[in-house]
Scaffold this motif. Sequence first.
Motif, PDB file in Angstrom:
ATOM      1  N   LYS A   1       0.839  -1.206   0.000  1.00 48.02           N
ATOM      2  CA  LYS A   1       0.000   0.000   0.000  1.00 48.02           C
ATOM      3  C   LYS A   1       0.866   1.245   0.000  1.00 48.02           C
ATOM      4  CE  LYS A   1      -4.054  -1.927   2.290  1.00 48.02           C
ATOM      5  NZ  LYS A   1      -4.880  -1.923   3.506  1.00 48.02           N
ATOM      6  N   GLU A   2       1.918   1.250   0.814  1.00 46.75           N
ATOM      7  CA  GLU A   2       2.819   2.404   0.881  1.00 46.75           C
ATOM      8  C   GLU A   2       3.528   2.603  -0.454  1.00 46.75           C
ATOM      9  OE1 GLU A   2       3.171   4.689   3.349  1.00 46.75           O
ATOM     10  OE2 GLU A   2       1.483   3.635   4.258  1.00 46.75           O
ATOM     11  N   ASP A   3       3.956   1.505  -1.082  1.00 43.85           N
ATOM     12  CA  ASP A   3       4.627   1.599  -2.383  1.00 43.85           C
ATOM     13  C   ASP A   3       3.702   2.211  -3.428  1.00 43.85           C
ATOM     14  OD1 ASP A   3       6.999   0.583  -1.488  1.00 43.85           O
ATOM     15  OD2 ASP A   3       6.671  -1.451  -2.261  1.00 43.85           O
ATOM     16  N   ARG A   4       2.417   1.841  -3.404  1.00 42.47           N
ATOM     17  CA  ARG A   4       1.460   2.393  -4.360  1.00 42.47           C
ATOM     18  C   ARG A   4       1.304   3.886  -4.161  1.00 42.47           C
ATOM     19  NH1 ARG A   4      -2.798  -1.768  -3.054  1.00 42.47           N
ATOM     20  NH2 ARG A   4      -1.785  -3.640  -3.752  1.00 42.47           N
ATOM     21  N   LYS A   5       1.246   4.325  -2.900  1.00 43.44           N
ATOM     22  CA  LYS A   5       1.120   5.750  -2.617  1.00 43.44           C
ATOM     23  C   LYS A   5       2.323   6.507  -3.148  1.00 43.44           C
ATOM     24  CE  LYS A   5      -1.608   5.334   1.606  1.00 43.44           C
ATOM     25  NZ  LYS A   5      -1.567   5.501   3.070  1.00 43.44           N
ATOM     26  N   VAL A   6       3.510   5.993  -2.905  1.00 46.15           N
ATOM     27  CA  VAL A   6       4.739   6.642  -3.365  1.00 46.15           C
ATOM     28  C   VAL A   6       4.783   6.658  -4.878  1.00 46.15           C
ATOM     29  CG1 VAL A   6       7.257   6.426  -3.450  1.00 46.15           C
ATOM     30  CG2 VAL A   6       6.057   6.118  -1.289  1.00 46.15           C
TER      31      VAL A   6
END
Length: 79
Positions: free
Chosen positions: A35-40
Amino acid sequence: MVSEARKLHIIEEILKLNSESTLATIENFLKKEKKEDRKVTKTKSAFREFSGIWSKEEAAEIENIIEESCETINPDDWK
């Protein structure tokens, strides 16, 4: 290559696990990281879309406009 070897080592260690709770913890961590990777990725791609679209002259013009309008203090504005 070093990171690939590390990944293989981690996979080997995970295969040796017998604890369901540890596996669940690892799964939750990986989901959170995805999820964090998608946001970044979304943030980076949105910014990259506009990066480099102005010529040097256009960028200088915009910079001058900002300096003239935003960095000028009008003493009457404080009254």
